[in-house]
Design a protein around this motif. Structure first.
Motif, mmCIF file in Angstrom:
data_model
loop_
_atom_site.group_PDB
_atom_site.id
_atom_site.type_symbol
_atom_site.label_atom_id
_atom_site.label_comp_id
_atom_site.label_asym_id
_atom_site.label_seq_id
_atom_site.Cartn_x
_atom_site.Cartn_y
_atom_site.Cartn_z
ATOM 1 N N ARG A 132 0.813 -1.217 0.000
ATOM 2 C CA ARG A 132 0.000 0.000 0.000
ATOM 3 C C ARG A 132 0.844 1.263 0.000
ATOM 4 N NH1 ARG A 132 -3.697 -1.119 5.111
ATOM 5 N NH2 ARG A 132 -1.683 -1.983 5.790
ATOM 6 N N LEU A 133 2.090 1.137 0.415
ATOM 7 C CA LEU A 133 2.966 2.310 0.443
ATOM 8 C C LEU A 133 3.247 2.850 -0.952
ATOM 9 C CD1 LEU A 133 5.563 1.267 3.189
ATOM 10 C CD2 LEU A 133 3.639 2.849 3.421
ATOM 11 N N HIS A 134 2.947 2.077 -1.968
ATOM 12 C CA HIS A 134 3.194 2.528 -3.338
ATOM 13 C C HIS A 134 2.131 3.526 -3.811
ATOM 14 C CE1 HIS A 134 6.626 -0.008 -4.575
ATOM 15 N NE2 HIS A 134 6.182 -0.805 -3.620
ATOM 16 N N TYR A 135 0.997 3.600 -3.111
ATOM 17 C CA TYR A 135 -0.029 4.551 -3.561
ATOM 18 C C TYR A 135 -0.588 5.455 -2.470
ATOM 19 C CZ TYR A 135 -3.332 0.991 -1.817
ATOM 20 O OH TYR A 135 -4.015 0.096 -1.043
ATOM 21 N N LEU A 136 -0.341 5.152 -1.208
ATOM 22 C CA LEU A 136 -0.785 6.046 -0.145
ATOM 23 C C LEU A 136 0.061 7.323 -0.146
ATOM 24 C CD1 LEU A 136 -1.213 3.513 2.821
ATOM 25 C CD2 LEU A 136 -3.056 4.722 1.615
ATOM 26 N N ALA A 137 -0.516 8.435 0.310
ATOM 27 C CA ALA A 137 0.233 9.678 0.473
ATOM 28 C C ALA A 137 1.031 9.584 1.781
ATOM 29 C CB ALA A 137 -0.711 10.876 0.515
ATOM 30 N N ILE A 138 2.351 9.587 1.636
ATOM 31 C CA ILE A 138 3.248 9.370 2.776
ATOM 32 C C ILE A 138 4.007 10.650 3.073
ATOM 33 C CG2 ILE A 138 5.111 7.950 3.702
ATOM 34 C CD1 ILE A 138 4.480 5.972 1.365
ATOM 35 N N GLY A 139 4.053 11.036 4.336
ATOM 36 C CA GLY A 139 4.827 12.200 4.745
ATOM 37 C C GLY A 139 6.087 11.785 5.480
ATOM 38 N N GLY A 160 11.762 2.831 -4.703
ATOM 39 C CA GLY A 160 11.125 3.493 -5.831
ATOM 40 C C GLY A 160 9.835 4.198 -5.470
ATOM 41 N N ILE A 161 9.606 4.360 -4.167
ATOM 42 C CA ILE A 161 8.398 5.058 -3.686
ATOM 43 C C ILE A 161 8.769 6.525 -3.533
ATOM 44 C CG2 ILE A 161 6.661 5.178 -1.858
ATOM 45 C CD1 ILE A 161 7.309 2.226 -1.250
ATOM 46 N N VAL A 162 8.454 7.305 -4.561
ATOM 47 C CA VAL A 162 8.907 8.695 -4.608
ATOM 48 C C VAL A 162 7.757 9.656 -4.899
ATOM 49 C CG1 VAL A 162 10.423 10.329 -5.785
ATOM 50 C CG2 VAL A 162 11.223 8.001 -5.359
ATOM 51 N N ASN A 164 4.603 9.623 -4.512
ATOM 52 C CA ASN A 164 3.541 9.789 -3.512
ATOM 53 C C ASN A 164 4.092 10.155 -2.134
ATOM 54 O OD1 ASN A 164 4.606 7.112 -3.636
ATOM 55 N ND2 ASN A 164 3.027 6.422 -2.228
ATOM 56 N N VAL A 165 5.375 10.539 -2.094
ATOM 57 C CA VAL A 165 6.000 10.933 -0.825
ATOM 58 C C VAL A 165 6.096 12.452 -0.761
ATOM 59 C CG1 VAL A 165 8.087 10.814 0.590
ATOM 60 C CG2 VAL A 165 7.294 8.792 -0.642
ATOM 61 N N ARG A 166 5.675 13.010 0.365
ATOM 62 C CA ARG A 166 5.736 14.462 0.567
ATOM 63 C C ARG A 166 6.706 14.777 1.694
ATOM 64 N NH1 ARG A 166 -0.758 15.985 0.245
ATOM 65 N NH2 ARG A 166 -1.196 14.740 -1.627
ATOM 66 N N GLY A 167 7.592 15.716 1.434
ATOM 67 C CA GLY A 167 8.584 16.080 2.430
ATOM 68 C C GLY A 167 8.155 17.269 3.275
ATOM 69 N N TYR A 168 8.412 17.164 4.580
ATOM 70 C CA TYR A 168 8.134 18.252 5.530
ATOM 71 C C TYR A 168 9.452 18.594 6.220
ATOM 72 C CZ TYR A 168 3.191 17.225 4.840
ATOM 73 O OH TYR A 168 1.950 17.036 4.271
ATOM 74 N N SER A 169 9.869 19.828 6.103
ATOM 75 C CA SER A 169 11.135 20.226 6.695
ATOM 76 C C SER A 169 11.103 20.029 8.202
ATOM 77 C CB SER A 169 11.441 21.698 6.390
ATOM 78 O OG SER A 169 12.576 22.119 7.122
ATOM 79 N N ILE A 170 12.111 19.340 8.713
ATOM 80 C CA ILE A 170 12.161 19.139 10.160
ATOM 81 C C ILE A 170 12.461 20.456 10.878
ATOM 82 C CG2 ILE A 170 14.618 18.588 10.383
ATOM 83 C CD1 ILE A 170 13.601 16.213 12.233
ATOM 84 N N TYR A 171 13.039 21.424 10.149
ATOM 85 C CA TYR A 171 13.314 22.738 10.733
ATOM 86 C C TYR A 171 12.092 23.640 10.627
ATOM 87 C CZ TYR A 171 18.110 21.073 10.351
ATOM 88 O OH TYR A 171 19.256 20.332 10.453
ATOM 89 N N GLY A 172 11.362 23.546 9.508
ATOM 90 C CA GLY A 172 10.117 24.270 9.335
ATOM 91 C C GLY A 172 10.238 25.769 9.540
ATOM 92 N N ASP A 173 9.121 26.373 9.899
ATOM 93 C CA ASP A 173 9.051 27.802 10.194
ATOM 94 C C ASP A 173 9.254 27.984 11.691
ATOM 95 O OD1 ASP A 173 8.482 30.453 10.623
ATOM 96 O OD2 ASP A 173 6.621 30.471 9.452
#
Length: 282
Positions: A132-139, A160-162, A164-173
């Motif tokens: 399921r990791l191939h199609y779920l939205a993963i952060g 190769g799961i790229v 559908n992966v969303r990156g969140y900066s660990i430093y952020g705002d």
């Protein structure tokens, strides 16, 4: 003659002031447990001293008969160099065991990366090999573009799961409270289906979420070597400060049950770990 005498008096006054200042500093350090910490990084620490590392520092200071004194610095690149290394403070409350920039104590807990998802989605994810990791939205958290990103981000990329992966900066705002929490908040709002996060962070914010969340340790990671998903966490002191390291080791050994209770109260997923002697990692 008069001028020479005045210069001598002035130099004597300067020397006295320096010596007095050093003595005052030394006396203060004897009375203080001087901690280097991030002022905006729950569940670990913040300026309100509400993190579990703050609570642990207070426990240690009370045991030593001292008061906690903080040097606040954003925990990013240069943190150790600008705080511990220059003598502004004496201990960092949480570093990976064997962290090369400091001398580490015995580990006082061991945790793991986790999957965080909404309970109402009933995903119950725990394996990196789940199809399921191939199609779920993963952060995932991202640290930078230099390849030094957390293990889940690198392991997913290796599969190769790229897309559908969303990156969140660990430093952020940094103007907002607890920038790393944005990743878990994205799970709450449904912006993503699942987050792969460091356990203490995922567990803490899931525990306090208005939306019920599941926190499952990530397994089936053995095939992703050299990526490591479980880490033993210790305290860090300046290289060569064996006296403080040994005092902290003694505290850890004598208070393991209290430390574990503190960590559980913050939602930290704890793994069993062997009790080992400190090697004074260089």
């Amino acid at each position: 003659m008069v001028r020479t005498k005045a210069v001598r008096l002035r130099n004597s006054a300067i020397a006295f002031a320096i010596l007095t200042g050093l003595a005052t500093s030394a006396a203060a350090s004897r009375d203080e447990f001087r901690v280097c910490a991030d002022p905006n990084n729950l569940p670990f620490s913040n300026s309100a001293e509400a993190g579990f590392e703050n609570k642990l520092a207070s426990m240690v200071a009370e045991h030593f008969g001292q008061k906690v004194a903080y040097t606040w610095w954003t925990q990013r690149r240069g943190f150790i160099r600008n705080t511990l290394k220059v003598g502004q403070c004496d201990v960092v409350m949480g570093v990976p065991e064997g962290y090369a920039l400091v001398e580490t104590t015995k580990p006082y807990y061991r945790s793991t990366y986790v999957f965080v998802s909404r309970q109402d989605r009933k995903l119950d994810l725990s394996s990196l090999l789940d199809p399921r990791l191939h199609y779920l939205a993963i952060g995932v958290h991202l640290i930078g573009d230099d390849g030094n990103n957390p293990p889940p981000a690198q392991a997913l990329g290796a599969e190769g799961i790229v897309d559908n992966v969303r990156g969140y900066s660990i430093y952020g705002d940094y103007r907002q409270a607890n920038p790393p929490a944005r990743l878990i908040e994205a799970v709450e709002t449904g912006e993503i289906d699942v987050a792969a996060a460091w356990g203490p962070l995922g567990g803490y914010f899931a525990q306090r979420s208005a939306v019920p969340l599941n926190v499952n340790p990530i397994r089936d990671y053995e095939g992703f070597a050299p990526q490591q998903f479980q880490f033993a966490i210790a305290m860090g002191v300046r290289k060569g400060d064996h006296a403080l390291r040994d005092r902290l080791n003694a505290f850890i050994d004598a208070h393991r049950s209290e430390i574990a209770s503190l960590l559980r109260s913050f939602g930290v997923p704890l793994l069993e770990q062997p009790v080992t002697a400190s090697g004074g990692h260089e």
